[in-house]
Design a protein around this motif. Sequence first.
Motif, PDB file in Angstrom:
ATOM      1  N   SER A 154       0.835  -1.239  -0.073  1.00 36.50           N
ATOM      2  CA  SER A 154      -0.009   0.068  -0.004  1.00 36.50           C
ATOM      3  C   SER A 154       0.966   1.221   0.157  1.00 36.50           C
ATOM      4  O   SER A 154       1.787   1.269   0.693  1.00 36.50           O
ATOM      5  N   SER A 155       0.591   2.123  -1.124  1.00 38.04           N
ATOM      6  CA  SER A 155       1.242   3.287  -0.996  1.00 38.04           C
ATOM      7  C   SER A 155       0.360   4.352  -0.607  1.00 38.04           C
ATOM      8  O   SER A 155      -0.711   4.793  -1.094  1.00 38.04           O
ATOM      9  N   ASN A 156       0.806   5.044   0.587  1.00 39.75           N
ATOM     10  CA  ASN A 156      -0.020   6.107   1.248  1.00 39.75           C
ATOM     11  C   ASN A 156       0.480   7.616   1.279  1.00 39.75           C
ATOM     12  O   ASN A 156       1.602   7.654   1.183  1.00 39.75           O
ATOM     13  N   ARG A 157      -0.320   8.349   1.365  1.00 38.41           N
ATOM     14  CA  ARG A 157      -0.030   9.765   1.695  1.00 38.41           C
ATOM     15  C   ARG A 157      -0.640  10.168   3.039  1.00 38.41           C
ATOM     16  O   ARG A 157      -1.876  10.780   3.060  1.00 38.41           O
ATOM     17  N   GLY A 158      -0.074   9.950   4.149  1.00 35.32           N
ATOM     18  CA  GLY A 158      -0.887  10.086   5.537  1.00 35.32           C
ATOM     19  C   GLY A 158      -1.812   9.203   5.682  1.00 35.32           C
ATOM     20  O   GLY A 158      -1.584   8.026   5.625  1.00 35.32           O
TER      21      GLY A 158
END
Length: 220
Positions: A154-158
């Motif tokens: 999973s690639s998250n931004r916050g």
Amino acid sequence: MNKILKIFPFFLLTIIGIKAQNSKPSDFIPKGYVEFEKYFGDLNKDGLKDCVLIIKKTDTTNIVTNRFNKKVDRNRRGIIVLFKSEKDYQLADKNYNCFSSENEDGGVYFPPELWIEIKNEKLYIHYGHGRYGYWKYTFRFQNSNFELIGYDSSSNRGPIINTETSINFLTKKKLTKENTNENAQGGDETFKEIWNNIEIDHLIKLFEIKAFDELEMYRY
């Protein structure tokens, strides 16, 4: 005297046998390594609690001063998988140097956190990277080895998930989910699903992996 001499070899073999039957997980740690973490769970469907050891090398030359002028241990870590029987442990798989140190320099990021999970007779090697996401490798014992059968990331931004990826190496399918809601605040993402077939000649075995850092899952 002759009678005693005849009994002695039998007595010695009995003692050796008792010692072999009472092996502990720590008995499998090679010289120059120490136990870092230990996990228990059933990995071969026999109802017994198998053991997974994370070990760490103790080479003093890998104690270095980092860019913050702090001494850190950069020795690599490895894994030992032990199957439990009624009387002792047996070696199922091993890879002594496949994990980087927990003190690796992450640059502008902190190094990812490694942990192990045993669930549904599978071995999960999980890397957590806080607000940036995670990636996880799924192994199962088959063909006399632990083989990589799945990968998830999973690639998250916050709190916001940008993309999720799931690869099934048994079905040779890859699912990518991309968030299309540019105004998402976290939990309200809208995902577009993209399915692809992957090409793979053989499953990757745990003992073959030189470094998890170098596994290029993006090429599938």
